[in-house]
Design an enzyme around this catalytic site. Structure first.
Site, mmCIF file in Angstrom:
data_model
loop_
_atom_site.group_PDB
_atom_site.id
_atom_site.type_symbol
_atom_site.label_atom_id
_atom_site.label_comp_id
_atom_site.label_asym_id
_atom_site.label_seq_id
_atom_site.Cartn_x
_atom_site.Cartn_y
_atom_site.Cartn_z
ATOM 1 C CE LYS A 1 -2.276 -0.637 3.848
ATOM 2 N NZ LYS A 1 -1.600 -1.844 4.351
ATOM 3 N NE ARG B 1 -4.074 -1.141 10.106
ATOM 4 C CZ ARG B 1 -3.007 -0.572 9.541
ATOM 5 N NH1 ARG B 1 -3.107 0.608 8.987
ATOM 6 N NH2 ARG B 1 -1.863 -1.194 9.533
ATOM 7 N NE ARG C 1 7.457 -2.628 6.217
ATOM 8 C CZ ARG C 1 6.152 -2.397 6.337
ATOM 9 N NH1 ARG C 1 5.432 -2.104 5.280
ATOM 10 N NH2 ARG C 1 5.576 -2.515 7.515
ATOM 11 N NE ARG D 1 6.471 -0.037 10.291
ATOM 12 C CZ ARG D 1 5.295 0.033 9.687
ATOM 13 N NH1 ARG D 1 5.196 0.599 8.503
ATOM 14 N NH2 ARG D 1 4.214 -0.443 10.246
ATOM 15 N NE ARG E 1 2.244 -4.198 11.797
ATOM 16 C CZ ARG E 1 3.164 -4.065 10.840
ATOM 17 N NH1 ARG E 1 4.314 -4.677 10.928
ATOM 18 N NH2 ARG E 1 2.916 -3.301 9.808
HETATM 19 P P1 AMP Z 1 0.905 0.787 9.216
HETATM 20 O O1 AMP Z 1 2.119 1.611 8.975
HETATM 21 O O2 AMP Z 1 -0.250 1.214 8.352
HETATM 22 O O3 AMP Z 1 1.167 -0.692 9.131
HETATM 23 O O4 AMP Z 1 0.425 1.093 10.723
HETATM 24 C C1 AMP Z 1 1.282 0.849 11.833
HETATM 25 C C2 AMP Z 1 0.455 0.759 13.095
HETATM 26 O O5 AMP Z 1 -0.241 1.991 13.317
HETATM 27 C C3 AMP Z 1 -0.639 -0.298 13.096
HETATM 28 O O6 AMP Z 1 -0.160 -1.592 13.407
HETATM 29 C C4 AMP Z 1 -1.585 0.251 14.167
HETATM 30 O O7 AMP Z 1 -1.062 0.047 15.472
HETATM 31 C C5 AMP Z 1 -1.526 1.758 13.889
HETATM 32 N N1 AMP Z 1 -2.556 2.151 12.880
HETATM 33 C C6 AMP Z 1 -2.328 2.671 11.648
HETATM 34 N N2 AMP Z 1 -3.478 2.930 11.018
HETATM 35 C C7 AMP Z 1 -4.468 2.556 11.868
HETATM 36 C C8 AMP Z 1 -5.886 2.553 11.782
HETATM 37 N N3 AMP Z 1 -6.534 2.988 10.699
HETATM 38 N N4 AMP Z 1 -6.572 2.093 12.854
HETATM 39 C C9 AMP Z 1 -5.967 1.672 13.973
HETATM 40 N N5 AMP Z 1 -4.624 1.638 14.118
HETATM 41 C C10 AMP Z 1 -3.875 2.068 13.074
#
Ligand code: AMP
Length: 217
Positions: A13, A88, A127, A160, A171
Site C-alpha cells: 500500500k 482498518r 523491509r 520498523r 499484526r
Molecule cells: P501501518 O504503517 O499502516 O502498518 O500502521 C502501523 C500501526 O499503526 C498499526 O499496526 C496500528 O497500530 C496503527 N494504525 C495505523 N493505522 C491505523 C488505523 N486505521 N486504525 C488503527 N490503528 C492504526
C-alpha cells in the site's frame, strides 16, 4: 478524486500510495505514518497510540477517527485524497461514510492489494525504512544503492520495531480478524477492484492506472 488503498501489512500500500497520490495530485494520508510521527514527537496523541503501535494492535477507533477527520478538514484534502492504512475496521469505514455524507462527498475507488500470507511475511522481514523521509525499501526486491543508507535523503535505514517476528504475527492476525471484512464491505459498495499485489510494484501501479482509465491520472 478520493481513493482508498486496502490490504494487509506488507501488501505494498505504502509503495503504491506514494506514486499514485503524486499522479492524481491528491493528499496522501497514511495513518501509520501519522502515528509514527506523533510518537517520535511525543505528542499527547503519540503517547496514547504508542503502546498499540508497538504491540501490533489497532489504535482505538475513536482516536483514529478524530485524527483522520481533523486531517481531512485541512485544505490540501479539498481536491481529493488517498487513504493508506485507513479504514482498518468496519466501524472506521462507517465513520468515514458519515463524515463524507455530511459533506455530500463519496469514495471514488477502493483498490484492494491481494497478497498471500507467505509473501507478506517474506516481504515484511526484508523491509527497511527511513525514519527521516519515510522511504520504504525491500532488501531483496528494492534495495537501497548503498547498504543501510536512504537513496533519497541519506538517512540511516532501520527495521520498523513492529516488523519484528512476534509483533508481525500479531499484526497479521489483527488484519485477518478486523480489517479483512472490509474487502466484502467495499466490494458491495461498487468501484472496487482487487489487484494481485504479489506482482512487482510497477505492474501493480499499471493495473491500478488501468482501472482509473478515463479518470484524471
Ligand atoms: P501501518 O504503517 O499502516 O502498518 O500502521 C502501523 C500501526 O499503526 C498499526 O499496526 C496500528 O497500530 C496503527 N494504525 C495505523 N493505522 C491505523 C488505523 N486505521 N486504525 C488503527 N490503528 C492504526
Amino acid at each position: 478524486m478520493r481513493v482508498i488503498l486496502l490490504g494487509a501489512p506488507g501488501s505494498g500500500k505504502g509503495t503504491q500510495a506514494a506514486g499514485l497520490a503524486q499522479q492524481l495530485k491528491v493528499a496522501r494520508i497514511s495513518t501509520g505514518d501519522i502515528f509514527r510521527d506523533e510518537i517520535t514527537k511525543k505528542t499527547e496523541l503519540g503517547t496514547r497510540a504508542d503502546e498499540y503501535v508497538k504491540s501490533g494492535r489497532l489504535v482505538p477507533d475513536q482516536l483514529v477517527l478524530n485524527m483522520v477527520f481533523k486531517r481531512l478538514d485541512q485544505s490540501d484534502c479539498s481536491g481529493g485524497f488517498l487513504l493508506d492504512g485507513f479504514p482498518r475496521t468496519v466501524d472506521q469505514a462507517e465513520g468515514l461514510n458519515s463524515y463524507l455524507a455530511k459533506k455530500s462527498l463519496k469514495i471514488d475507488y477502493v483498490f484492494y492489494l491481494d497478497v498471500s500470507e507467505d509473501v507478506l511475511i517474506q516481504r515484511l522481514s526484508q523491509r527497511r525504512h527511513c525514519p527521516g523521509c519515510q522511504m520504504v525499501y525491500n532488501l531483496l526486491t528494492n534495495p537501497p544503492q548503498a547498504d543501510s543508507v536512504c537513496d533519497r535523503c541519506g538517512g540511516k535505514l532501520i527495521s520498523r520495531g513492529d516488523d519484528e517476528p512476534n509483533t508481525l504475527k500479531k499484526r497479521l492476525m489483527v488484519y485477518q480478524e478486523l480489517t479483512s471484512p472490509l474487502v466484502a464491505y467495499y466490494k458491495a459498495s461498487g468501484h472496487f477492484a482487487a489487484i494481485d499485489g504479489a506482482k512487482v510494484a510497477a505492474d501493480v501501479a499499471q493495473e491500478i492506472a488501468g482501472h482509473l482509465g478515463g479518470a484524471k491520472i
